[in-house]
Design an enzyme around this catalytic site. Structure first.
Site, mmCIF file in Angstrom:
data_model
loop_
_atom_site.group_PDB
_atom_site.id
_atom_site.type_symbol
_atom_site.label_atom_id
_atom_site.label_comp_id
_atom_site.label_asym_id
_atom_site.label_seq_id
_atom_site.Cartn_x
_atom_site.Cartn_y
_atom_site.Cartn_z
ATOM 1 N N HIS A 1 1.947 3.966 -7.663
ATOM 2 C CA HIS A 1 3.182 4.102 -7.155
ATOM 3 C C HIS A 1 4.212 3.932 -8.019
ATOM 4 C CE1 HIS A 1 6.807 2.654 -5.020
ATOM 5 N NE2 HIS A 1 6.197 3.441 -3.673
ATOM 6 N N GLU B 1 5.652 11.577 -3.910
ATOM 7 C CA GLU B 1 6.670 10.731 -3.574
ATOM 8 C C GLU B 1 7.986 10.791 -4.685
ATOM 9 O OE1 GLU B 1 5.648 7.089 -1.034
ATOM 10 O OE2 GLU B 1 5.041 6.534 -2.871
HETATM 11 C C1 PEP Z 1 7.776 4.115 -0.923
HETATM 12 O O1 PEP Z 1 8.336 3.403 -1.796
HETATM 13 O O2 PEP Z 1 6.610 4.588 -1.292
HETATM 14 C C2 PEP Z 1 8.458 4.806 0.361
HETATM 15 C C3 PEP Z 1 8.058 5.682 0.887
HETATM 16 O O3 PEP Z 1 9.409 3.968 0.654
HETATM 17 P P1 PEP Z 1 10.499 4.262 1.920
HETATM 18 O O4 PEP Z 1 9.974 5.204 2.852
HETATM 19 O O5 PEP Z 1 11.091 3.242 2.432
HETATM 20 O O6 PEP Z 1 11.678 5.409 1.093
#
Ligand code: PEP
Length: 258
Positions: free
Chosen positions: A99, A171
């Site tokens: 992550h 992400e």
């Molecule tokens: C994350 O940190 O992996 C994430 C998806 O956060 P958020 O949905 O809060 O943006």
């Protein structure tokens, strides 16, 4: 012709929730046990709550449990760490790896990510490999190369036959968390196409500022097999709302064995 596939909806709680709060979330999942048709749902508690959530979920509640991190070594002098085998023993069947918060705050690199992906598969866990470009890389138009490079290096220690064990979460760093910006679907579609066609992994999820309003549109982006959600799923009612959006959609794409 494609056939209906499972849509993944998952959340990581990050460094949130007491045991009581984790159990209350699990009880909400149990009460909604009929909601998961067509959905591969997962929750990723802090390590302290994995076993409590596992114990709270009867076998007929089809929600997978994950860990937010684990070390690549099977055991040893790594104070403060837990192994893949330990999180599996606690009840996890998947493990989040790489992550962006771990890359930023805890020195995670593509090398340690690759070691962890290898160790996860060896321990029988599904690695949830997280990748994504920072805002400056996106501004320079280099996001596809960046993300493809992270995935290539993250998978580099796996045999070709093991690639199908891996779930990738795209992400973008600029979209994650309190300071994140919601993406427009055309911003992520080319990356999703690259990830879903180029690596032979089991599923590719999108994460970063997902919420009830944008979930259906994101799930319709070609190549997206599901959503990985933070803030907008930490309340069980909100998580279940996203599960219902996924279950109601008619997302057709690659076949997926659960
Ligand atoms: C994350 O940190 O992996 C994430 C998806 O956060 P958020 O949905 O809060 O943006």
């Amino acid at each position: 012709m494609g056939r209906a596939r499972m849509t993944w909806i998952g959340t990581s709680w990050k460094m949130n929730k007491t045991l009581a709060e984790a159990r209350a979330f699990a009880d909400g999942l149990v009460a909604a046990r009929g909601a998961f048709d067509g959905v591969t749902a997962f929750v990723i508690p802090a390590h302290t709550a994995i076993a409590a959530v596992r114990e709270r979920l009867p076998p007929d509640v089809p929600v997978l449990i994950g860990a937010q991190n684990a070390h690549w070594a099977p055991a040893g002098a790594y104070t403060g760490e837990v192994s893949m085998g330990m999180v599996a023993d606690a009840g996890a069947t998947l493990v989040e790896i790489g992550h962006s918060e771990r890359r930023e705050h805890f020195g995670e690199t593509d090398d340690t990510v690759a070691l962890k992906v290898e160790a996860a598969v060896a321990a029988g866990l599904t690695p949830l490999l997280c990748v994504g470009e920072p805002g400056a890389v996106r501004a320079a138009g280099r996001e596809i190369d960046w993300v493809a490079g992270q995935v290539t290096r993250g998978l580099s220690r796996l045999a070709a036959g093991d690639l199908h064990e891996v779930v990738v979460a795209y992400e973008p760093v600029w979209a994650i968390g309190e300071r994140g910006r919601e993406p427009v679907t055309y911003e992520i579609a080319p990356v999703m196409e690259t990830l879903s066609t180029g690596f032979g992994v089991r599923a590719v999820l999108y994460g970063g500022s997902v919420n009830r309003r944008n979930a259906a549109a994101l799930l319709d982006v070609p190549g997206i097999d599901g959503l990985f959600v933070g803030r907008a799923a930490w309340d069980v009612a909100d998580f279940l709302a996203l599960v219902r959006i996924a279950a109601a959609g008619r997302h057709v794409g690659r076949p997926d064995a659960r």
